[in-house]
Design a protein around this motif. Structure first.
Motif, short mmCIF file in Angstrom:
data_model
loop_
_atom_site.label_atom_id
_atom_site.label_comp_id
_atom_site.label_asym_id
_atom_site.label_seq_id
_atom_site.Cartn_x
_atom_site.Cartn_y
_atom_site.Cartn_z
N GLU A 15 0.82 -1.22 0.00
CA GLU A 15 0.00 0.00 0.00
C GLU A 15 0.85 1.27 0.00
N PRO A 17 2.85 3.03 -1.96
CA PRO A 17 2.73 4.12 -2.93
C PRO A 17 1.50 4.98 -2.63
N LYS A 18 0.41 4.31 -2.25
CA LYS A 18 -0.83 5.04 -1.96
C LYS A 18 -0.75 5.77 -0.61
N SER A 19 -0.21 5.08 0.40
CA SER A 19 -0.22 5.73 1.73
C SER A 19 0.69 6.97 1.74
N HIS A 21 1.34 8.79 -0.85
CA HIS A 21 0.59 9.78 -1.63
C HIS A 21 -0.49 10.45 -0.75
N ASP A 22 -1.20 9.62 0.01
CA ASP A 22 -2.26 10.16 0.88
C ASP A 22 -1.69 11.09 1.94
N ARG A 25 -1.09 14.36 0.23
CA ARG A 25 -2.24 14.98 -0.43
C ARG A 25 -2.70 16.24 0.30
N LYS A 160 3.91 0.76 6.60
CA LYS A 160 3.45 1.97 5.91
C LYS A 160 3.36 3.16 6.84
N PRO A 199 6.20 8.15 -4.49
CA PRO A 199 5.26 7.02 -4.59
C PRO A 199 5.48 6.18 -5.86
N LYS A 200 5.79 6.84 -6.97
CA LYS A 200 6.06 6.11 -8.22
C LYS A 200 7.31 5.25 -8.08
N GLU A 203 6.56 2.22 -6.09
CA GLU A 203 5.84 1.25 -6.92
C GLU A 203 6.82 0.46 -7.78
#
Ligand code: F6R
Length: 367
Positions: A15, A17-19, A21-22, A25, A160, A199-200, A203
């Motif tokens: 998770e 990359p998403k966490s 990013h979040d 944000r 994470k 994040p990229k 990934e």
């Protein structure tokens, strides 16, 4: 739920990359060239005029704090100390109303961290929280703070939440550095666009190292000891890599600053000692090369985390894990990911209960 993964820990590793990013944000606004953090901005003079920042935490969050020290001292030039909450609270520390305390806690319920904050608050320090669990006890007693927004972390071993803590600390360091003039606009702009791309890169690391690390893990199922070495920003990353392995696989592991090896641990090195070495190009690379030479001269088994296209360390290492190149300050975020996977797969192959390791609890609410 586990979303198709065998364990929460693996799901949470994937998770990231998403966490991350979040976590960025609404805060990292690259086009506008700003970092928006109300908690910092509303108290920016407190930070700017602080005698020093004291970071207080336990376990993995303490490792994030150590990296925070490197970040804040490098970019904002404010003196930072990092303390284990349990030591701080019982040693009659010197705290004044010119100090800023940053508490880092995933759960926001850690008893020692909570007690250390109460003490600092009594002495008039300004308390800033970096918590993951919204409205947790620590989040509630702080004067201001930033939630990590990593989402619920179920696996007992923190993954994470750790990279989200690093993300917040990076944002704070850059924001303070920009504000107090230590971080010039051009450097600030290039650092924030690099952060935006992390994040990229995570990934990419997950895609390119997952199977490889799984295979490496198979060769170390019967190991009884591990050393983890790194320098600079990656010294705390080495501590964290070792902690992950200890917690879930029950293999003894120690993290060390690579240069300290010759002051003791080098005596342990023989052909049975696996050594994980974090050796990105922008992290004192030449020094690490000589550390690897010293290890190979004693036949240690080297698992090296290096940048893509690396030659010198890779030529000597027994196992090579490649990660994309970044500025040094971001390298612990990227390097941590394969180390999380390594600990995870070694533990899984040993049949350990990865999400619920023995003797450990997700929130340590007793001292
Ligand atoms: C390690 C781990 C522990 C916690 C420590 C602090 O994977 O989970 O070392 O980091 O107990 O917990 P928090 O961050 O909730 O204060």
């Amino acid at each position: 739920e586990k979303g198709g993964y065998e364990h929460f820990m693996l799901k949470e590793i994937f998770e990231q990359p998403k966490s991350i990013h979040d976590t960025m944000r609404g805060r990292l606004l690259v086009e506008e060239g700003i970092i928006k953090m109300a908690g910092i901005w509303d108290h920016v003079e407190r930070f700017k005029n602080a005698n020093r920042i004291i970071i207080i935490a336990c376990g993995t969050s303490w490792h994030a704090g150590l990296i925070g020290e490197y970040l804040i001292e490098e970019y904002a030039r404010i003196p930072v100390e990092v303390e284990y909450a349990s030591e701080f609270r019982y040693r009659n520390p010197i705290i004044t109303d010119k100090d800023v305390v940053i508490a880092i806690s995933q759960s926001g319920e850690t008893a020692d961290t909570m007690a250390a904050l109460k003490l600092a608050k009594e002495k008039g320090a300004f308390i800033y929280g970096i918590c993951n669990v919204v409205d947790s006890s620590i989040a509630r007693i702080t004067d201001a703070g930033s939630y990590t927004h990593a989402g619920p972390e179920i696996g007992v071993a923190s993954t994470k939440a750790f990279t989200a803590q690093l993300t917040i600390l990076t944002l704070i360091a850059f924001k303070l550095g920009k504000h107090n003039g230590n971080l010039g606009n051009a450097d600030f702009m290039s650092l924030i666009s690099e952060l935006d791309a992390i994040p990229k890169k995570i990934e990419e690391v997950l895609n390119t190292t997952h199977e490889l690390v799984q295979n490496i893990a198979k060769d170390f199922i019967n190991a009884t000891n591990f050393l983890y070495l790194g320098r600079g920003y990656n010294y705390p990353a080495a501590l964290e890599g070792a902690l992950k392995l200890k917690e879930i696989s029950y293999i003894h592991a120690e993290g060390y600053p690579a240069a300290e090896m010759k002051h003791g641990p080098i005596a342990l090195i023989d052909e049975n000692m696996p050594i994980v070495i974090i050796a990105p190009k922008k992290g004192h690379y030449d020094k690490i090369v000589s550390n690897v030479q010293e290890i190979k001269a004693r036949k240690g088994k080297v698992i090296a985390v290096v940048n893509k296209g690396d030659q010198q360390v890779s030529a000597m290492a027994d196992y090579v894990i490649e990660i994309p190149e970044t500025s040094e300050c971001f390298s612990p975020i990227v390097a941590s990911v394969p180390l999380q996977l390594l600990a995870y797969y070694i533990a899984v192959y040993r049949g350990a209960n990865v999400d619920q390791p023995r003797n450990l609890a997700k929130s340590v609410t007793v001292e």
